[in-house]
Enzyme design. Structure first.
Site, short mmCIF file in Angstrom:
data_model
loop_
_atom_site.label_atom_id
_atom_site.label_comp_id
_atom_site.label_asym_id
_atom_site.label_seq_id
_atom_site.Cartn_x
_atom_site.Cartn_y
_atom_site.Cartn_z
N CYS A 1 -16.13 2.02 0.39
CA CYS A 1 -15.04 1.08 0.51
C CYS A 1 -14.71 1.04 1.97
O CYS A 1 -14.19 0.11 2.33
CB CYS A 1 -13.82 1.42 -0.36
N ASP B 1 -17.12 7.31 -1.48
CA ASP B 1 -16.10 7.19 -0.87
C ASP B 1 -15.61 8.78 -0.14
O ASP B 1 -16.16 9.76 -0.43
CB ASP B 1 -14.86 6.80 -1.65
N ARG C 1 -13.74 -8.35 1.12
CA ARG C 1 -12.36 -8.09 0.85
C ARG C 1 -11.55 -9.54 1.35
O ARG C 1 -10.45 -9.96 0.64
CB ARG C 1 -11.84 -7.00 1.93
N HIS D 1 -7.34 1.20 -6.75
CA HIS D 1 -7.39 0.34 -5.56
C HIS D 1 -8.09 -1.09 -5.87
O HIS D 1 -9.22 -1.42 -5.80
CB HIS D 1 -8.34 0.71 -4.58
N ARG E 1 0.80 -1.18 -0.12
CA ARG E 1 -0.13 -0.06 -0.11
C ARG E 1 0.92 1.20 -0.14
O ARG E 1 1.83 1.27 0.85
CB ARG E 1 -1.03 0.01 1.26
N GLN F 1 -9.93 -3.69 -3.87
CA GLN F 1 -11.28 -3.08 -3.44
C GLN F 1 -12.25 -3.15 -4.62
O GLN F 1 -13.45 -3.89 -4.45
CB GLN F 1 -11.27 -1.81 -3.12
N1 CP Z 1 -11.16 -0.22 1.94
C1 CP Z 1 -9.99 -0.14 2.48
O1 CP Z 1 -9.05 -0.27 1.74
O2 CP Z 1 -9.93 0.03 3.74
P1 CP Z 1 -8.50 -0.05 4.71
O3 CP Z 1 -7.84 1.29 4.27
O4 CP Z 1 -8.94 0.09 6.11
O5 CP Z 1 -7.62 -1.05 4.25
N1 NVA Z 2 -9.78 7.04 -1.26
C1 NVA Z 2 -9.31 6.39 -0.24
C2 NVA Z 2 -9.71 4.96 0.13
C3 NVA Z 2 -9.30 4.34 1.30
C4 NVA Z 2 -9.45 2.84 1.34
C5 NVA Z 2 -7.87 6.83 0.11
O1 NVA Z 2 -7.12 6.52 -0.84
O2 NVA Z 2 -7.69 7.32 1.33
#
Ligand code: CP
Ligand code: NVA
Length: 308
Positions: A265, A225, A293, A130, A103, A133
């Protein structure tokens, strides 16, 4: 056969459908007593430059359910691209573990990890996309409607990483995707062009709106989101000024199809991008979506790490 899972667009419709079918099978198997330990002895290193609940826990549990293990590397460790180059991190880790989930902020970093590591690399969210997701979202929609083709998916809010991957999987699977977002918060033009090309092949319809009320007409799925993604905290005040007309509330949900479902999400900023009554109401699927997930990613690690 792919080495990595970096973006939805890298996979064909058939390959995505295979992952979805495998996720359904593994979910049933798990709920009926447990999965086979096909990843016994396999370890997934999980590199996090940003916080996480779902991604961290669901990947860890997916590995354990399949007999493997996962290693959490926090934002304070590694120093991807700062303490050590991405290329060196990749070539060190491949000697210790059988897969990497990362990530990151810069999308380029997952691409570089995948380029340098001989082991599978999975994009666990970047500033650009993502895909894990999106696969879980597609699974949730598929379970709800029994198909993806022809389903009307409307995203309301910021044209961010989650929106891009949702658009891509919609285009791939022949679902119709519409988005309503404020001016200056469009999805990247290059991603839209690629999705349009894919949509031409699958029969998916892509539509772009400023007005959320226009966008949700005939929606089977209303998706939102956060207005401020991780890394954009400096813009939060401006975003909170611009985005309130895009809040998903009971009125907006009632303007979609009667049985439309609401997805997010998570993490949700309740009473910002969606109201409590929507999040906890009868149209909401946010928790089954989060739980998916686990099952979607189990299909990913099963497919990529089995032979690693
Ligand atoms: N939706 C998602 O990726 O959640 P987290 O940021 O908690 O992993
Ligand atoms: N768009 C958000 C998604 C979090 C899972 C971010 O990137 O923070």
């Amino acid at each position: 056969m792919h080495k990595d899972f970096l973006d939805i667009v890298d996979y064909s419709q058939d390959e995505l459908q295979e992952l979805l079918d495998l996720a359904v099978k593994l979910k049933r198997e798990y709920q009926e007593g447990g999965n086979e330990p096909v990843l016994k002895g396999k370890v997934l290193a999980m590199i996090f430059q940003k916080p996480s609940l779902r991604t961290r826990v669901s990947f860890d549990m997916a590995m354990r359910h399949l007999g493997g293990d996962a290693l959490y590397l926090s934002p304070a460790e590694i120093g991807l691209g700062t303490r050590e180059s991405v290329a060196d991190v990749a070539r060190v880790l491949e000697g210790y573990v059988q897969g990497i989930m990362a990530r990151v902020f810069a999308h380029q970093h997952v691409l570089e990890l995948a380029h340098w590591a001989k082991i599978p690399v999975i994009n666990g969210l970047s500033d650009a996309s993502h895909p894990c997701q999106a696969l879980a979202d597609a699974l949730t929609i598929y379970e709800n409607y029994g198909r993806l083709k022809g389903i009307n998916i409307t995203y309301v809010g910021d044209g961010n990483n989650v929106a891009v991957s949702l658009m891509e999987i919609s285009a791939k699977m022949g679902a119709n995707f519409s988005i309503a977002n404020p001016e200056h918060y469009d999805m990247p033009a290059a991603a839209v062009e690629v999705a349009k090309e894919i949509a031409r092949g699958s029969g998916s319809r892509l539509s772009f709106f400023r007005d959320p009320h226009e966008a949700v007409k005939h929606a089977d799925v209303i998706y939102t989101d956060t207005w401020t993604s991780m890394g954009q905290e400096d813009e939060a005040a401006e975003r909170e000024r611009v985005f309130p007309p895009y809040r998903v509330n009971d009125q907006l949900v009632s303007e979609g199809n009667p049985d439309d479902i609401v997805m997010h999400c998570l993490p949700a900023h309740r009473n910002q991008e969606l109201t409590d009554s929507v999040a906890d109401g009868s149209h909401s699927r946010i928790f089954p979506q989060a739980h998916n997930r686990l099952h979607a990613q189990k299909a990913i690690v099963y497919t990529l790490l089995k032979g690693a």
